[in-house]
Write a protein that holds these residues in place. Structure first.
Motif, PDB file in Angstrom:
ATOM      1  N   ALA A  99      50.377  25.695  -9.953  1.00  0.00           N
ATOM      2  CA  ALA A  99      51.816  25.525 -10.136  1.00  0.00           C
ATOM      3  C   ALA A  99      52.133  24.135 -10.688  1.00  0.00           C
ATOM      4  O   ALA A  99      53.018  23.982 -11.539  1.00  0.00           O
ATOM      5  CB  ALA A  99      52.552  25.754  -8.822  1.00  0.00           C
ATOM      6  N   GLY A 100      51.419  23.121 -10.219  1.00  0.00           N
ATOM      7  CA  GLY A 100      51.639  21.760 -10.708  1.00  0.00           C
ATOM      8  C   GLY A 100      51.315  21.626 -12.186  1.00  0.00           C
ATOM      9  O   GLY A 100      52.057  20.992 -12.944  1.00  0.00           O
ATOM     10  N   LYS A 101      50.204  22.207 -12.609  1.00  0.00           N
ATOM     11  CA  LYS A 101      49.836  22.163 -14.027  1.00  0.00           C
ATOM     12  C   LYS A 101      50.859  22.904 -14.874  1.00  0.00           C
ATOM     13  O   LYS A 101      51.255  22.436 -15.948  1.00  0.00           O
ATOM     14  CB  LYS A 101      48.439  22.756 -14.229  1.00  0.00           C
ATOM     15  CG  LYS A 101      47.344  21.871 -13.693  1.00  0.00           C
ATOM     16  CD  LYS A 101      45.978  22.510 -13.872  1.00  0.00           C
ATOM     17  CE  LYS A 101      44.891  21.629 -13.269  1.00  0.00           C
ATOM     18  NZ  LYS A 101      43.566  22.248 -13.402  1.00  0.00           N
ATOM     19  N   ALA A 102      51.275  24.057 -14.404  1.00  0.00           N
ATOM     20  CA  ALA A 102      52.282  24.828 -15.143  1.00  0.00           C
ATOM     21  C   ALA A 102      53.600  24.065 -15.215  1.00  0.00           C
ATOM     22  O   ALA A 102      54.261  24.049 -16.254  1.00  0.00           O
ATOM     23  CB  ALA A 102      52.493  26.189 -14.485  1.00  0.00           C
TER      24      ALA A 102
ATOM     25  N   MET B   5      63.772  33.035  -8.862  1.00  0.00           N
ATOM     26  CA  MET B   5      63.367  32.185  -7.739  1.00  0.00           C
ATOM     27  C   MET B   5      63.380  32.971  -6.436  1.00  0.00           C
ATOM     28  O   MET B   5      62.557  32.743  -5.554  1.00  0.00           O
ATOM     29  CB  MET B   5      64.276  30.968  -7.637  1.00  0.00           C
ATOM     30  CG  MET B   5      63.822  29.972  -6.587  1.00  0.00           C
ATOM     31  SD  MET B   5      62.141  29.369  -6.824  1.00  0.00           S
ATOM     32  CE  MET B   5      62.413  28.129  -8.047  1.00  0.00           C
ATOM     33  N   ARG B   6      64.270  33.923  -6.314  1.00  0.00           N
ATOM     34  CA  ARG B   6      64.320  34.745  -5.104  1.00  0.00           C
ATOM     35  C   ARG B   6      63.096  35.641  -4.978  1.00  0.00           C
ATOM     36  O   ARG B   6      62.769  36.100  -3.890  1.00  0.00           O
ATOM     37  CB  ARG B   6      65.588  35.591  -5.097  1.00  0.00           C
ATOM     38  CG  ARG B   6      66.822  34.767  -4.856  1.00  0.00           C
ATOM     39  CD  ARG B   6      68.058  35.613  -4.840  1.00  0.00           C
ATOM     40  NE  ARG B   6      69.232  34.781  -4.571  1.00  0.00           N
ATOM     41  CZ  ARG B   6      70.460  35.151  -4.812  1.00  0.00           C
ATOM     42  NH1 ARG B   6      70.707  36.345  -5.315  1.00  0.00           N
ATOM     43  NH2 ARG B   6      71.463  34.345  -4.551  1.00  0.00           N
ATOM     44  N   ALA B   7      62.406  35.889  -6.096  1.00  0.00           N
ATOM     45  CA  ALA B   7      61.219  36.745  -6.075  1.00  0.00           C
ATOM     46  C   ALA B   7      59.947  35.972  -5.728  1.00  0.00           C
ATOM     47  O   ALA B   7      58.899  36.575  -5.533  1.00  0.00           O
ATOM     48  CB  ALA B   7      61.047  37.426  -7.435  1.00  0.00           C
ATOM     49  N   VAL B   8      60.025  34.643  -5.619  1.00  0.00           N
ATOM     50  CA  VAL B   8      58.847  33.821  -5.318  1.00  0.00           C
ATOM     51  C   VAL B   8      58.481  33.969  -3.850  1.00  0.00           C
ATOM     52  O   VAL B   8      59.342  33.914  -2.976  1.00  0.00           O
ATOM     53  CB  VAL B   8      59.116  32.335  -5.650  1.00  0.00           C
ATOM     54  CG1 VAL B   8      57.997  31.445  -5.160  1.00  0.00           C
ATOM     55  CG2 VAL B   8      59.322  32.170  -7.148  1.00  0.00           C
ATOM     56  N   SER B   9      57.190  34.159  -3.589  1.00  0.00           N
ATOM     57  CA  SER B   9      56.706  34.295  -2.217  1.00  0.00           C
ATOM     58  C   SER B   9      55.711  33.163  -1.925  1.00  0.00           C
ATOM     59  O   SER B   9      54.605  33.165  -2.451  1.00  0.00           O
ATOM     60  CB  SER B   9      56.018  35.647  -2.035  1.00  0.00           C
ATOM     61  OG  SER B   9      55.439  35.721  -0.754  1.00  0.00           O
ATOM     62  N   PRO B  10      56.082  32.205  -1.066  1.00  0.00           N
ATOM     63  CA  PRO B  10      55.178  31.096  -0.767  1.00  0.00           C
ATOM     64  C   PRO B  10      54.109  31.442   0.274  1.00  0.00           C
ATOM     65  O   PRO B  10      53.303  30.607   0.644  1.00  0.00           O
ATOM     66  CB  PRO B  10      56.118  30.019  -0.230  1.00  0.00           C
ATOM     67  CG  PRO B  10      57.222  30.789   0.409  1.00  0.00           C
ATOM     68  CD  PRO B  10      57.389  32.040  -0.434  1.00  0.00           C
TER      69      PRO B  10
END
Length: 138
Positions: A51-54, A112-117
């Motif tokens: 995620a950081g690279k992206a 953003m609501r579809a992101v699952s941490p």
């Protein structure tokens, strides 16, 4: 001739008491859960690195896109200024950008609501381990 006793060199032989067996099972379960925690940490760390690279690439692309849009907007204002007053031309270009910003905001919020941490694989294996710990003979 020497006599050989069964399980002489086997530390996990069948001669262990129930307490020793329970102690080993408890130790094994603790080791398993520690390994699952390490798996979760590793999984989260890998995803954070990706995620950081992206995000860095998005940042660079965003800046380049910003520069393109800035100069394209200036060109649009100058082009419209040949037909309309300069103030109206700038207002029209600003209104177009306001609409674009609103649409992008709405789409970003939806995604953003579809992101699952949650580390999905680790959660699933922990559930499997818990089921096994409750009923190890199944």
């Amino acid at each position: 001739m020497s006599s050989i006793r069964p399980n002489q060199g086997d530390p996990h032989g069948a001669d262990g008491s129930v307490g020793e067996l329970l102690s080993r099972v408890t130790s094994d379960v603790q080791t398993l859960f520690r390994q699952e925690v390490e798996l979760a940490k590793t999984e989260v760390r890998q995803e954070a690195t990706k995620a950081g690279k992206a995000a860095g690439m998005y940042g660079g692309a965003g800046f380049a896109g910003y520069m393109v849009l800035l100069f394209a907007s200036l060109a649009a204002v100058l082009g419209l200024a040949n037909v309309l007053d300069g103030g109206w031309a700038a207002l029209i270009v600003a209104a177009v950008w306001a609409v674009v910003a609103g649409v992008l905001y709405a789409q970003g919020r939806t995604r953003m609501r579809a992101v699952s941490p949650t580390p999905e694989r680790t959660v699933e294996t922990m559930k499997e381990n818990t089921r096994w710990a409750r009923h190890p003979t199944r």
